[in-house]
Design a protein around this motif. Structure first.
Motif, PDB file in Angstrom:
ATOM      1  N   THR A 186       0.819  -1.208   0.000  1.00 49.39           N
ATOM      2  CA  THR A 186       0.000   0.000   0.000  1.00 49.39           C
ATOM      3  C   THR A 186       0.861   1.270   0.000  1.00 49.39           C
ATOM      4  O   THR A 186       0.541   2.241  -0.680  1.00 49.39           O
ATOM      5  CB  THR A 186      -0.932   0.016   1.221  1.00 49.39           C
ATOM      6  OG1 THR A 186      -0.155  -0.210   2.408  1.00 49.39           O
ATOM      7  CG2 THR A 186      -1.988  -1.060   1.117  1.00 49.39           C
ATOM      8  N   VAL A 195      -7.053   3.146  -0.922  1.00 45.66           N
ATOM      9  CA  VAL A 195      -5.783   2.543  -0.496  1.00 45.66           C
ATOM     10  C   VAL A 195      -5.362   3.097   0.866  1.00 45.66           C
ATOM     11  O   VAL A 195      -4.875   2.359   1.725  1.00 45.66           O
ATOM     12  CB  VAL A 195      -4.678   2.784  -1.551  1.00 45.66           C
ATOM     13  CG1 VAL A 195      -3.334   2.249  -1.061  1.00 45.66           C
ATOM     14  CG2 VAL A 195      -5.046   2.111  -2.870  1.00 45.66           C
ATOM     15  N   PHE A 255      -7.214   1.416   3.467  1.00 38.70           N
ATOM     16  CA  PHE A 255      -6.717   0.056   3.673  1.00 38.70           C
ATOM     17  C   PHE A 255      -5.532   0.045   4.631  1.00 38.70           C
ATOM     18  O   PHE A 255      -5.495  -0.738   5.587  1.00 38.70           O
ATOM     19  CB  PHE A 255      -6.320  -0.569   2.339  1.00 38.70           C
ATOM     20  CG  PHE A 255      -5.943  -2.023   2.441  1.00 38.70           C
ATOM     21  CD1 PHE A 255      -6.919  -3.007   2.472  1.00 38.70           C
ATOM     22  CD2 PHE A 255      -4.614  -2.410   2.521  1.00 38.70           C
ATOM     23  CE1 PHE A 255      -6.579  -4.354   2.587  1.00 38.70           C
ATOM     24  CE2 PHE A 255      -4.261  -3.739   2.631  1.00 38.70           C
ATOM     25  CZ  PHE A 255      -5.249  -4.721   2.663  1.00 38.70           C
ATOM     26  N   TYR A 256      -4.554   0.944   4.416  1.00 37.92           N
ATOM     27  CA  TYR A 256      -3.355   0.870   5.255  1.00 37.92           C
ATOM     28  C   TYR A 256      -3.508   1.580   6.602  1.00 37.92           C
ATOM     29  O   TYR A 256      -2.752   1.298   7.542  1.00 37.92           O
ATOM     30  CB  TYR A 256      -2.115   1.362   4.497  1.00 37.92           C
ATOM     31  CG  TYR A 256      -1.797   2.834   4.568  1.00 37.92           C
ATOM     32  CD1 TYR A 256      -1.086   3.378   5.631  1.00 37.92           C
ATOM     33  CD2 TYR A 256      -2.170   3.701   3.540  1.00 37.92           C
ATOM     34  CE1 TYR A 256      -0.780   4.722   5.680  1.00 37.92           C
ATOM     35  CE2 TYR A 256      -1.868   5.047   3.579  1.00 37.92           C
ATOM     36  CZ  TYR A 256      -1.170   5.555   4.655  1.00 37.92           C
ATOM     37  OH  TYR A 256      -0.878   6.893   4.702  1.00 37.92           O
ATOM     38  N   THR A 298      -5.202  -2.721   7.526  1.00 37.43           N
ATOM     39  CA  THR A 298      -3.919  -3.387   7.810  1.00 37.43           C
ATOM     40  C   THR A 298      -3.638  -3.500   9.302  1.00 37.43           C
ATOM     41  O   THR A 298      -3.222  -4.569   9.770  1.00 37.43           O
ATOM     42  CB  THR A 298      -2.763  -2.659   7.088  1.00 37.43           C
ATOM     43  OG1 THR A 298      -3.012  -2.660   5.684  1.00 37.43           O
ATOM     44  CG2 THR A 298      -1.440  -3.355   7.345  1.00 37.43           C
TER      45      THR A 298
END
Length: 303
Positions: free
Chosen positions: A254, A274, A277-278, A282
């Protein structure tokens, strides 16, 4: 209707990730559940490592620091996003914006170097098992961990300070759901070319130097594993490294997409996804990966 604070000339305006359609309300609830799961998972991992004497080793101390960074990361981003969404407001003060930039870069940069330290720990454990207590002693472990925090903090302090030093005299709308230095700099009514170049180089170095150390460590580990005669020993070595490699893959996948992939290849909407997501997903996956793939953590959980 937007909150009155959103129209002030002092605060910045976060355009956010979701609107108030049914689909986006459902997606917001998923993000909120992920946030709570991440918070509980990382808190539990820290407590488990603290209370179980069998996990009082450098490897698990480093894992507890990773969980601490992940927990702080979701606390930096999600609560403000959730409050803005639920209260139907978008404003964030310059202090709040600077704090988000500082903490995000501190934790992101610190995690880069911490993952490199964890790779070195696995290299010593597999390639020099008899010398492990000497080469990875408590003092060195503490120094390397503190170094990871300090390097991330220096990067965060420089970039947050420089970003907020620019004049913002036109639009204050940040097309993101949190304050990110590149998104904020684009709004400055001053020449930011030199700073943007410096910021880009700094991000690349913070990513590539630890990545090089990780690849070097695992190259040496792979060479050592291939020379092992016992199949059982090989499997144990690969099992020891698999969790860390999965976390490295998630983190760097990412990060490279956001900071090193050419901007022409992805839109603002993709950047937001994205980033979500991180910063949200994550941190939830990291304790799950280590608890599922690690027999010692699994044993401690059963106890």
């Amino acid at each position: 209707m937007e909150n009155a604070n959103d129209t002030t000339g002092i605060n910045f305006i976060l355009l956010g990730l979701f609107n108030h359609t049914q689909t986006h309300q459902f997606l917001f609830s998923i993000v909120l559940m992920t946030f709570l799961t991440s918070l509980m998972g990382n808190t539990f991992m820290i407590l488990l490592i603290h209370v179980d004497p069998h996990l009082h080793t450098p490897m698990y101390f480093l894992l507890s620091q990773l969980s601490l960074m992940d927990m702080m990361l979701v606390l930096t981003i999600v609560p403000k996003m959730a409050v803005n969404y639920l209260m139907n407001t978008r404003s964030i003060s310059p202090v709040g914006c600077g704090s988000q930039i500082f903490l995000l870069l501190t934790l992101g940069g610190g995690e880069c170097f911490l993952l490199a330290v964890m790779a070195y720990d696995r290299y010593v454990a597999i390639c020099h098992p008899l010398r492990y207590p000497i080469l990875m002693n408590q003092k060195l472990c503490l120094h390397m961990t503190a170094g990871s925090w300090v390097l991330g903090g220096v990067d965060g302090l420089m970039q947050a300070g420089a970003t907020l030093s620019f004049p913002y005299c036109h639009s204050r709308e940040i097309n993101h759901f949190f304050c990110e230095a590149p998104s904020l700099v684009r709004l400055a009514c001053a020449d930011t070319m030199i700073f943007e170049f410096f910021m880009y180089v700094c991000c690349i170095l913070m990513l590539l130097i630890p990545l090089f150390l990780i690849l070097a460590s695992y190259s040496l580990i792979l060479t050592a594993v291939l020379h092992m005669k016992s199949t059982a020993t090989r499997k144990k070595a690969f099992a020891t490294c698999s969790s860390h490699l999965a976390v490295v893959g998630l983190f760097y996948g990412t990060s490279i997409f956001i900071y090193m992939w050419p901007k022409s290849y992805h839109s603002v909407a993709y950047d937001k996804v994205v980033s979500a997501f991180y910063t949200v997903f994550t941190p939830m996956l990291n304790p799950l990966i280590y608890s599922v793939r690690n027999k010692e953590v699994d044993g401690a959980l059963r106890k």
